[in-house]
Design a protein around this motif. Sequence first.
Motif, mmCIF file in Angstrom:
data_model
loop_
_atom_site.group_PDB
_atom_site.id
_atom_site.type_symbol
_atom_site.label_atom_id
_atom_site.label_comp_id
_atom_site.label_asym_id
_atom_site.label_seq_id
_atom_site.Cartn_x
_atom_site.Cartn_y
_atom_site.Cartn_z
ATOM 1 N N VAL A 124 0.812 -1.219 0.000
ATOM 2 C CA VAL A 124 0.000 0.000 0.000
ATOM 3 C C VAL A 124 0.851 1.277 0.000
ATOM 4 O O VAL A 124 0.304 2.383 -0.079
ATOM 5 C CB VAL A 124 -0.957 0.016 1.209
ATOM 6 N N ASN A 125 2.172 1.117 0.057
ATOM 7 C CA ASN A 125 3.034 2.302 0.127
ATOM 8 C C ASN A 125 4.484 1.846 -0.022
ATOM 9 O O ASN A 125 4.801 0.691 0.232
ATOM 10 C CB ASN A 125 2.824 3.019 1.473
ATOM 11 N N GLY A 181 -6.045 -2.795 2.316
ATOM 12 C CA GLY A 181 -5.684 -1.869 1.264
ATOM 13 C C GLY A 181 -6.655 -1.933 0.093
ATOM 14 O O GLY A 181 -7.422 -2.885 -0.043
ATOM 15 N N CYS A 222 -6.542 -2.979 -2.761
ATOM 16 C CA CYS A 222 -5.736 -3.845 -3.608
ATOM 17 C C CYS A 222 -6.289 -3.918 -5.031
ATOM 18 O O CYS A 222 -7.494 -4.092 -5.238
ATOM 19 C CB CYS A 222 -5.669 -5.245 -3.001
ATOM 20 N N TRP A 241 -6.086 3.256 -6.199
ATOM 21 C CA TRP A 241 -5.856 3.832 -4.872
ATOM 22 C C TRP A 241 -5.047 2.893 -3.980
ATOM 23 O O TRP A 241 -4.973 3.102 -2.783
ATOM 24 C CB TRP A 241 -7.188 4.152 -4.195
ATOM 25 N N GLN A 242 -4.435 1.868 -4.567
ATOM 26 C CA GLN A 242 -3.714 0.885 -3.750
ATOM 27 C C GLN A 242 -2.551 1.524 -2.999
ATOM 28 O O GLN A 242 -2.356 1.273 -1.810
ATOM 29 C CB GLN A 242 -3.197 -0.251 -4.632
ATOM 30 N N TYR A 243 -1.782 2.375 -3.681
ATOM 31 C CA TYR A 243 -0.640 3.035 -3.038
ATOM 32 C C TYR A 243 -1.072 4.402 -2.535
ATOM 33 O O TYR A 243 -1.557 5.233 -3.312
ATOM 34 C CB TYR A 243 0.517 3.176 -4.024
ATOM 35 N N GLN A 244 -0.881 4.638 -1.230
ATOM 36 C CA GLN A 244 -1.319 5.894 -0.642
ATOM 37 C C GLN A 244 -0.262 6.444 0.310
ATOM 38 O O GLN A 244 0.584 5.709 0.833
ATOM 39 C CB GLN A 244 -2.635 5.697 0.123
ATOM 40 N N PHE A 290 1.245 6.343 4.699
ATOM 41 C CA PHE A 290 0.982 4.926 4.460
ATOM 42 C C PHE A 290 -0.157 4.383 5.311
ATOM 43 O O PHE A 290 -0.798 3.392 4.951
ATOM 44 C CB PHE A 290 2.256 4.104 4.652
ATOM 45 N N ASP A 304 -3.006 5.623 5.605
ATOM 46 C CA ASP A 304 -4.232 5.719 4.793
ATOM 47 C C ASP A 304 -4.424 4.459 3.959
ATOM 48 O O ASP A 304 -5.550 4.005 3.740
ATOM 49 C CB ASP A 304 -4.170 6.943 3.869
ATOM 50 N N GLY A 305 -3.315 3.907 3.469
ATOM 51 C CA GLY A 305 -3.395 2.684 2.699
ATOM 52 C C GLY A 305 -3.614 1.459 3.571
ATOM 53 O O GLY A 305 -4.362 0.543 3.213
ATOM 54 N N CYS A 365 -7.344 1.479 4.699
ATOM 55 C CA CYS A 365 -8.216 2.043 3.665
ATOM 56 C C CYS A 365 -9.636 1.485 3.745
ATOM 57 O O CYS A 365 -10.606 2.224 3.620
ATOM 58 C CB CYS A 365 -7.620 1.771 2.287
#
Length: 226
Positions: free
Chosen positions: A49-50, A173, A175, A179-182, A185, A187-188, A191
């Motif tokens: 996610v990050n 996340g 996935c 929006w997977q990478y936030q 981190f 937030d991811g 999520c």
Amino acid sequence: PPLSPSISLVQVLEQAGANVTRGYVGGLDAGNWRTPILDHYDDTDLCTVNVHWHLGAEHLSEGQYDYHGTGPAYKNGTNGVHGYHDRDAEDYTSYEEHKKMKEEKGDPYDRRRLGAAGGWEERLGLRCHHYDDEHEMFKTAATNATDPYVWRHCVEMMVGETYEVHWPHSAAGACGTEWQYQTPFYDGVFCKEGIVNILTPLNTYEKIGVQGQVFTIVNSDEEEYQ
């Protein structure tokens, strides 16, 4: 009555092993039910996610990255141990000046300092043992490198320094979506609702994980470093 800080720390559940030295056995009993994820993350319901990194290693591996590791001595302005990639010669801290500052303010890598605490502008973690200021692949423009590396994407990073890169993973996340990478981190990590529980029943040790790698940055075209 309120607990002392030391007792409070013991009562907080573990996040990750701080000492990852091979064979090291910690003293905190995690119980039989808080077993960490032992499978490859690809075989779980977690996704990345990050991606972020730290100045110096966050974790300790004796003989690999530890308190005796070395790296470039340099400054940002007058006090900092980390500066900008377009620094010039006067931004480089000599060994004598670095040693003097350590005596006056304390070792910059004796612990992870917060912000500008103690006069140091960044928290410097542990370092690897590869650095050699006489070797061309560790040199920068400030130390008369023949062909200095030009940073195009990463800001405030330096050849010769140790960094720990983290890939946080979470089952909560987004996935497989845009929006997977936030960032930040968390937030991811959190999520999606209803997946991660930080209270009873706790399941963070099953639903959250972090992969990490520790690097020393070198400027070299040799195949073994590619």
